[in-house]
Motif scaffolding. Sequence first.
Motif, PDB file in Angstrom:
ATOM      1  N   GLU A   1       0.862  -1.072  -0.262  1.00 46.92           N
ATOM      2  CA  GLU A   1       0.020   0.292  -0.201  1.00 46.92           C
ATOM      3  C   GLU A   1       0.436   1.324  -0.093  1.00 46.92           C
ATOM      4  OE1 GLU A   1      -3.538   1.926   2.742  1.00 46.92           O
ATOM      5  OE2 GLU A   1      -2.607   0.001   3.095  1.00 46.92           O
ATOM      6  N   LEU A   2       0.445   2.166  -1.066  1.00 47.98           N
ATOM      7  CA  LEU A   2       1.813   3.265  -1.039  1.00 47.98           C
ATOM      8  C   LEU A   2       1.358   4.142  -0.111  1.00 47.98           C
ATOM      9  CD1 LEU A   2       3.470   5.225  -2.677  1.00 47.98           C
ATOM     10  CD2 LEU A   2       1.736   6.409  -3.949  1.00 47.98           C
ATOM     11  N   ILE A   3       1.891   4.750   1.414  1.00 49.41           N
ATOM     12  CA  ILE A   3       1.028   5.200   2.081  1.00 49.41           C
ATOM     13  C   ILE A   3       1.624   6.331   2.299  1.00 49.41           C
ATOM     14  CG2 ILE A   3       0.826   3.466   4.235  1.00 49.41           C
ATOM     15  CD1 ILE A   3       3.618   3.925   4.813  1.00 49.41           C
ATOM     16  N   LYS A   4       3.297   6.665   1.406  1.00 48.41           N
ATOM     17  CA  LYS A   4       3.941   8.128   1.891  1.00 48.41           C
ATOM     18  C   LYS A   4       3.909   8.643   0.081  1.00 48.41           C
ATOM     19  CE  LYS A   4       7.097  10.559   3.791  1.00 48.41           C
ATOM     20  NZ  LYS A   4       8.376  10.209   4.247  1.00 48.41           N
ATOM     21  N   PHE A   5       4.282   9.796  -0.033  1.00 49.90           N
ATOM     22  CA  PHE A   5       5.015   9.944  -1.235  1.00 49.90           C
ATOM     23  C   PHE A   5       4.803  12.069  -1.623  1.00 49.90           C
ATOM     24  CE2 PHE A   5       5.547  11.576  -5.971  1.00 49.90           C
ATOM     25  CZ  PHE A   5       6.838  10.723  -5.885  1.00 49.90           C
ATOM     26  N   SER A   6       6.369  12.160  -1.860  1.00 49.63           N
ATOM     27  CA  SER A   6       6.454  13.362  -1.165  1.00 49.63           C
ATOM     28  C   SER A   6       7.459  14.391  -2.176  1.00 49.63           C
ATOM     29  CB  SER A   6       6.780  13.532   0.458  1.00 49.63           C
ATOM     30  OG  SER A   6       7.016  13.128   1.118  1.00 49.63           O
ATOM     31  N   HIS A   7       7.403  15.596  -1.891  1.00 46.70           N
ATOM     32  CA  HIS A   7       8.685  16.283  -2.717  1.00 46.70           C
ATOM     33  C   HIS A   7       8.923  16.455  -1.717  1.00 46.70           C
ATOM     34  CE1 HIS A   7       9.450  18.916  -6.393  1.00 46.70           C
ATOM     35  NE2 HIS A   7      10.227  17.828  -6.211  1.00 46.70           N
ATOM     36  N   LYS A   8      10.737  16.953  -1.160  1.00 48.38           N
ATOM     37  CA  LYS A   8      10.612  17.759  -0.109  1.00 48.38           C
ATOM     38  C   LYS A   8      12.267  17.334  -0.506  1.00 48.38           C
ATOM     39  CE  LYS A   8      12.729  13.365   2.664  1.00 48.38           C
ATOM     40  NZ  LYS A   8      12.849  12.734   3.766  1.00 48.38           N
ATOM     41  N   GLY A   9      12.503  18.033   0.243  1.00 43.60           N
ATOM     42  CA  GLY A   9      14.232  18.714   0.405  1.00 43.60           C
ATOM     43  C   GLY A   9      14.169  20.628   0.608  1.00 43.60           C
ATOM     44  N   VAL A  10      14.740  20.857   1.170  1.00 46.44           N
ATOM     45  CA  VAL A  10      15.087  22.663   1.083  1.00 46.44           C
ATOM     46  C   VAL A  10      16.274  23.165   0.300  1.00 46.44           C
ATOM     47  CG1 VAL A  10      16.484  24.315   2.638  1.00 46.44           C
ATOM     48  CG2 VAL A  10      15.812  21.760   3.604  1.00 46.44           C
ATOM     49  N   ILE A  11      16.693  22.476  -0.557  1.00 48.69           N
ATOM     50  CA  ILE A  11      16.921  23.317  -1.713  1.00 48.69           C
ATOM     51  C   ILE A  11      17.138  22.421  -2.688  1.00 48.69           C
ATOM     52  CG2 ILE A  11      20.199  23.744  -2.045  1.00 48.69           C
ATOM     53  CD1 ILE A  11      20.931  24.350   0.556  1.00 48.69           C
ATOM     54  N   VAL A  12      17.674  21.399  -2.977  1.00 47.90           N
ATOM     55  CA  VAL A  12      17.355  20.192  -3.601  1.00 47.90           C
ATOM     56  C   VAL A  12      16.533  18.913  -3.372  1.00 47.90           C
ATOM     57  CG1 VAL A  12      18.057  18.547  -5.044  1.00 47.90           C
ATOM     58  CG2 VAL A  12      19.712  20.463  -4.499  1.00 47.90           C
ATOM     59  N   LYS A  13      15.041  19.401  -4.109  1.00 44.72           N
ATOM     60  CA  LYS A  13      13.784  19.145  -3.518  1.00 44.72           C
ATOM     61  C   LYS A  13      13.537  17.468  -4.597  1.00 44.72           C
ATOM     62  CE  LYS A  13      10.912  21.886  -2.152  1.00 44.72           C
ATOM     63  NZ  LYS A  13      10.665  22.394  -0.618  1.00 44.72           N
ATOM     64  N   THR A  14      13.580  16.481  -3.793  1.00 43.60           N
ATOM     65  CA  THR A  14      13.731  15.289  -4.622  1.00 43.60           C
ATOM     66  C   THR A  14      12.029  14.442  -4.320  1.00 43.60           C
ATOM     67  OG1 THR A  14      14.918  14.147  -2.245  1.00 43.60           O
ATOM     68  CG2 THR A  14      16.011  14.894  -4.187  1.00 43.60           C
ATOM     69  N   TRP A  15      11.765  12.900  -5.107  1.00 45.10           N
ATOM     70  CA  TRP A  15      10.544  12.590  -4.794  1.00 45.10           C
ATOM     71  C   TRP A  15      11.052  11.673  -4.090  1.00 45.10           C
ATOM     72  CZ3 TRP A  15       5.906  14.885  -5.300  1.00 45.10           C
ATOM     73  CH2 TRP A  15       6.221  15.448  -6.788  1.00 45.10           C
ATOM     74  N   GLU A  16      10.202  10.902  -2.789  1.00 50.52           N
ATOM     75  CA  GLU A  16      10.529  10.424  -1.738  1.00 50.52           C
ATOM     76  C   GLU A  16       8.788   9.764  -1.790  1.00 50.52           C
ATOM     77  OE1 GLU A  16      13.682   9.545  -1.111  1.00 50.52           O
ATOM     78  OE2 GLU A  16      14.236  11.272  -1.987  1.00 50.52           O
TER      79      GLU A  16
END
Length: 129
Positions: free
Chosen positions: A36-51
């Motif tokens: 089950e996909l429980i989390k998907f976010s675009h995170k980061g301060v300077i460089v944003k990554t998809w986690e």
Amino acid sequence: MRRIVSTLLFLILIGGGIYFAFIYYATFSEGVRSGELIKFSHKGVIVKTWEGEISQGISGAQIFSFSVEDKNQEVVERMIDYQGKYVKVTYKERFGTFFWLGDTKYYITKVELEDSPHLKRKTATESKN
């Protein structure tokens, strides 16, 4: 002396290039996981990554954390749409990572919706019995 310094810099650049190519292109493993996909976010301060995270069971120890590269925009859009649903992901594991690629060594290359084993529907033959 100048020749030694330039040779040393050249060797450092070549070594760095080989290291980057190895980390980026060499695949440690490839596989498929479901959950089950429980989390998907675009995170980061300077460089944003998809986690993201997939729950593969009841306990918190069965969480599969992964990253998605920005170049896989189709996978990113599907992950956003499939939030909270049961999915099957195809991934590749690298030996290491760089901060601008993601937090994990697991990179999703493909995602599909899948029927949840917890909410199995009865087939026509099962419902007759």
